[in-house]
Design an enzyme around this catalytic site. Structure first.
Site, short mmCIF file in Angstrom:
data_model
loop_
_atom_site.label_atom_id
_atom_site.label_comp_id
_atom_site.label_asym_id
_atom_site.label_seq_id
_atom_site.Cartn_x
_atom_site.Cartn_y
_atom_site.Cartn_z
N LYS A 5 0.69 -0.90 -0.14
CA LYS A 5 -0.20 0.07 -0.04
C LYS A 5 0.98 1.16 -0.01
CE LYS A 5 -3.88 -1.78 1.99
NZ LYS A 5 -5.11 -1.41 2.87
N ASP A 54 -9.75 3.03 2.20
CA ASP A 54 -9.97 2.57 3.50
C ASP A 54 -10.78 3.19 4.22
OD1 ASP A 54 -9.40 0.55 2.61
OD2 ASP A 54 -6.62 0.70 3.50
#
Ligand code: ATR
Length: 289
Positions: free
Chosen positions: A77, A114
């Site tokens: 990420k 997220d």
């Protein structure tokens, strides 16, 4: 509306996917392909798992709109954000991207959905919860905790405490984004009066914390208190079991997965996902389809 129609694959099929290592456990292909089928899109969503050092080559190879985009999961990420040409505020604040969009001019756009997933999970499972209802204690100070801290601050939370095994990591996170740092010896103070607890420690920890007595949790939840675990396998983690026993309402991690996938799908395919029962889809036994 059904998700059982076959995927259409031909010369004009649009491709998207998810990249991580390992990737076999990922529920994202199941979810996105069910949505693709239900909408009758000519598209497919595939898993990719490069070597630890192969992520950059994979991403650079897709430049130029070869594929629509990629969701990104552990451990890539932060690298995903670094490789992108532009990034939205959520990705910049989280220091990580869970979505890369490959534009036709060759540019790569990083996003982070997220945080939307985290808020979606609370909205689904604890609808009366508010980010500013009281102190929030986040367990952990890694990438997941950073994303949660950034999201909750932006959503209006005022008192956020970071409780972590390694104090220096908690301190550096709080220096960057705000919040108060605590280590495990100060758990009592970190948890005092907290009406929201979020477990953002890594998945491995779940097994180590199978002994519920070792979890930093208050004996008695304040009124209206909610505990959330970002891990969704198992769904009812030792942390959530212990929190429920102390009187917390609980929010599991599966809706966070679904809640980040929904805006990802919209960005990848230009329309929102259909109203399928995404939780049942994720929890159904693997049928090999
Ligand atoms: P992620 O990106 O998933 O957040 P990470 O950056 O590796 O993963 O962070 C993992 C978090 O879990 C950290 O807060 C880590 O604590 P440390 O900063 O002290 O390493 C926490 N963690 C992992 N294993 C742990 C354990 N056995 N006990 C307590 N905390 C643990």
């Amino acid at each position: 509306m059904t998700s059982s129609a076959p995927l259409k694959i031909n010369g004009t099929t649009e491709i998207a996917g998810v990249v991580g290592r390992p990737i076999a456990h990922s529920l994202s292909p199941r979810l996105h392909n069910a949505w693709i089928r239900a909408l009758g899109l000519n598209a497919v969503y595939l898993p990719f798992s490069p070597t630890e050092t192969g992520f950059q080559r994979l991403v650079q190879g897709f430049r130029g709109g070869v594929i629509r985009g990629l969701n990104v999961t552990l451990p890539f990420k932060a690298e995903a954000l670094a490789l992108a040409d532009t990034a939205d505020t959520a990705a910049q604040e989280a220091g990580a991207a869970n979505l890369l969009l490959f534009l036709s001019d060759g540019a790569i756009e990083a996003r982070n959905t997220d945080g939307l997933g985290l808020l979606y999970a609370f909205a689904q499972q604890a609808p009366t919860w508010r980010p500013d209802q009281g102190p929030i204690t986040i367990l952990g100070a890694g990438g997941a905790a950073r994303g949660a801290l950034a999201t909750l601050k932006r959503a209006g939370a005022r008192d956020i405490r970071i409780l972590n095994r390694t104090r220096a990591r908690a301190e550096s996170l709080c220096r960057a984004l705000g919040g108060t740092a605590f280590d495990l010896t100060e758990a009592g103070r970190a948890l005092d009066g907290a009406t929201t607890l979020i477990n953002a420690t890594s998945g491995q920890l779940q097994a180590e914390f199978a002994d519920k007595d070792t979890l930093p949790l208050p004996a008695q939840a304040p009124p209206g208190a909610v505990a959330m675990d970002m891990v969704y396998a198992p769904l009812n983690t030792p942390f959530l079991q212990a929190a429920a026993a102390a009187g917390f309402a609980t929010v599991d991690g599966l809706d966070m997965l679904i809640g980040q996938a929904r805006p990802s799908f919209a960005a990848l395919f230009g329309q929102p996902p259909p109203e399928l029962d995404a939780r049942s889809l994720c929890l159904a036994p693997e049928d090999g389809s």
